[in-house]
Enzyme design. Structure first.
Site, mmCIF file in Angstrom:
data_model
loop_
_atom_site.group_PDB
_atom_site.id
_atom_site.type_symbol
_atom_site.label_atom_id
_atom_site.label_comp_id
_atom_site.label_asym_id
_atom_site.label_seq_id
_atom_site.Cartn_x
_atom_site.Cartn_y
_atom_site.Cartn_z
ATOM 1 N N HIS A 284 0.710 -1.289 0.091
ATOM 2 C CA HIS A 284 -0.152 -0.031 0.048
ATOM 3 C C HIS A 284 0.886 1.255 -0.080
ATOM 4 C CE1 HIS A 284 -3.672 2.325 1.108
ATOM 5 N NE2 HIS A 284 -2.868 3.136 1.658
ATOM 6 N N GLU A 285 1.696 1.357 1.132
ATOM 7 C CA GLU A 285 2.571 2.490 1.000
ATOM 8 C C GLU A 285 3.629 2.791 -0.350
ATOM 9 O OE1 GLU A 285 1.713 4.592 3.239
ATOM 10 O OE2 GLU A 285 0.429 3.373 4.520
ATOM 11 N N HIS A 288 1.548 4.644 -2.709
ATOM 12 C CA HIS A 288 1.970 6.020 -2.393
ATOM 13 C C HIS A 288 3.421 6.533 -2.730
ATOM 14 C CE1 HIS A 288 -1.795 6.847 -0.109
ATOM 15 N NE2 HIS A 288 -1.500 5.666 0.621
ATOM 16 N N GLU A 314 -4.750 7.863 -2.901
ATOM 17 C CA GLU A 314 -5.097 6.599 -2.375
ATOM 18 C C GLU A 314 -5.219 5.378 -3.560
ATOM 19 O OE1 GLU A 314 -4.879 6.055 0.764
ATOM 20 O OE2 GLU A 314 -5.945 4.162 1.260
#
Ligand SMILES: [Zn+2]
Length: 520
Positions: A284-285, A288, A314
């Site tokens: 997930h990170e 980003h 997101e």
């Protein structure tokens, strides 16, 4: 950014005065951005490295820098330069040009910072810090009634802020608040996409819950943390996160901080018995992080070099976490790698076991633990409640009843107490209203963008199955990262995918994945 770049961007202006004002505006924005990035670095350090004893001095450092940022961002001279740029009609020729983007977004930021009276800002800061302390106590005691007066106060202050920001006659106060996180986003648009999504998700969840699902035994496996650390780094490096221009550290709550395109800090967390959390959080990170590393370097520090919105940010994290990291094709590649890294402890788990465990659906009360299907239902509950609070349709004392009723209706679960119900999130206590929908917007944008990537990139499954993520990353770099803020989120979506944001791609994706897993 070089002087020649600024001059080239300024060519649309018709007068030398506007060109000069623009160059000065860019110079000032870049200096403010340097200060801001220093604040981000301090915040990252506080979460990832700083000794506990440093808290007080760090608060002083952050306070002083934040004051400098605020003073410079709200300076009258900045407003005057903006007015000169706007007074020149030249930018109308190309509203998506770099200069037009920078002026438009600089105006939005400047207005948001200067439209609030100082007393209101101070009252909000003070209220938020008290509300947060009360929220912590209320959560500990699982007693919402202690927090209710504070939520009422936070709501009232948010309403007053919205009045100061202003919103179109056909809009509502919530829109003005959401605009700070998702420029241009309105409650009506969100509702238009969320409602069909909610109805079909609830129906899909009903079908899934009636069926035997995959086992989650893989998730209960205990795996050594040093090996977990090695594995997640290996995966995100393969995704294309550049470790020469970024770091991965550890913190209680994972986050990613884009200090500069060449210095992106992300964090994750490890627990011996929760490898799944470490892997999905890191994937997930890294989404980003890849976005932050992909922003146009020459426009750093200005809107043309900044991320569009939280929703688009997101979408990037969700895509690498879910559309990629939870796909069957990903595990085709990653399963042998899992064996190579962890050896005997994972030997008993087949590719199908791991893939199944990663895609299990399990309704719960807690948002941050939610699976891909139910996550969006958690968000809808929050959106509907905060919108009703802001509109004055719901009294803060009635939030627990509204919350628990919606959880029963949408997720089919009985919330046991307020701590596991309406007190679980920190956002409202910090004064943030209009933020939650960006999570679901992210999921929706991720699904729609991924469909287009799939159509344009050929067989992405075959690429993932051999650990080749470069085509997807290059596609995102070009279509989503390079434009900076030149388009609003909704515009970018339409430009890239050829259609306005819709709930269909996400629903089709979820139905397509869950139907075989749950034999629907
Ligand atoms: Zn995120």
């Amino acid at each position: 950014m070089t002087t020649t770049t600024i001059e080239a961007d300024a060519r649309l202006f018709t007068t030398p005065a506007a060109r000069t004002a623009y160059a000065e505006l860019i110079g000032e924005m870049r200096e403010i951005a340097v200060l801001r990035s220093t604040l981000s670095l301090l915040a990252w350090d506080q979460e990832a490295k700083m000794p506990r004893g440093g808290v007080e001095h760090r608060a002083g450092q952050i306070g002083m820098l934040a004051k400098m940022v605020h003073q410079r961002s709200t300076a009258r001279e900045l407003g005057e330069k903006l007015a000169v740029c706007e007074g020149d009609g030249g930018l109308a020729a190309d509203p998506h040009s770099v200069a037009a983007t920078n002026v438009r977004e600089a105006r939005r930021r400047y207005d948001r910072q200067t439209k609030l009276p100082t007393e209101l800002v101070q009252e909000m800061t003070l209220t938020a810090s008290k509300a947060k302390a009360e929220w912590k106590e209320a959560r500990k005691a699982a007693d919402f009634s202690r927090f209710a007066p504070w939520l009422a106060k936070v709501t009232e202050l948010n309403r007053r802020q919205a009045e100061c920001f202003g919103f179109p006659a056909d809009g509502e106060p919530w829109d003005a608040l959401a605009d700070g996180f998702e420029p241009g986003c309105t409650a009506r648009e969100v509702e238009g996409v969320f409602k069909p999504l909610r109805d079909r998700l609830v129906a899909l969840l009903d079908r899934v819950m009636g069926r035997p699902g995959p086992s989650d035994a893989f998730h209960r496996l205990e795996l050594p943390i040093d090996k977990q650390r090695e594995f997640v780094r290996f995966v995100v490096a393969r995704y294309g996160f550049d470790f020469d221009r970024g770091r991965l550290d550890e913190s209680t709550h994972p986050f990613c901080s884009g200090i500069h395109v060449d210095d992106v800090r992300m964090t994750t967390r490890f627990r011996i018995d929760n490898f799944a959390d470490a892997l999905s959080s890191t994937c997930h990170e890294s989404g980003h992080g890849i976005y932050n590393q992909g922003l146009p370097r020459e426009h750093w520090g200005t809107p043309a070099g900044s991320p569009i919105s939280l929703g688009i940010h997101e979408s990037q994290s969700r895509m690498w976490e879910n559309q990629v990291g939870r796909s069957a094709a990903f595990w085709r590649w990653a399963h042998p790698e899992l064996k190579r890294h962890f050896g005997a402890p994972v030997a008993a788990f087949s590719e199908a076991d791991v893939y199944g465990a990663c895609n299990r659906v399990e309704p719960s009360f807690i948002r941050v633990e939610a699976d891909e299907l139910t996550y969006n239902l958690h968000i809808m509950v929050r959106f509907e409640i905060e919108r009703a609070l802001i509109r004055g349709d719901l009294d803060s004392n009635d939030v627990p009843v509204a919350w628990n009723t919606k959880y029963r209706e949408y997720l089919g679960v009985e919330v046991p107490d307020d701590a596991q119900g309406c007190l679980q999130d920190i956002h409202w206590s910090q004064g943030a209203m209009g933020y939650f929908p960006t999570y679901t917007l992210g999921n929706l944008y991720a699904a729609q963008l991924f469909d287009t990537a799939r159509a344009e990139l050929g067989d992405v499954d075959a690429q993932f199955a051999v650990g080749n993520f470069a085509p997807l990353k290059a596609w995102l770099n070009e279509k989503v990262h390079a434009p900076g803020m030149r388009y609003r989120a909704a515009e970018l979506c339409e430009k890239v995918t050829g259609a306005p944001l819709s709930a269909d791609p996400l629903l089709t994706y979820l139905e397509g994945k869950l139907a075989p897993l749950y034999r629907l």
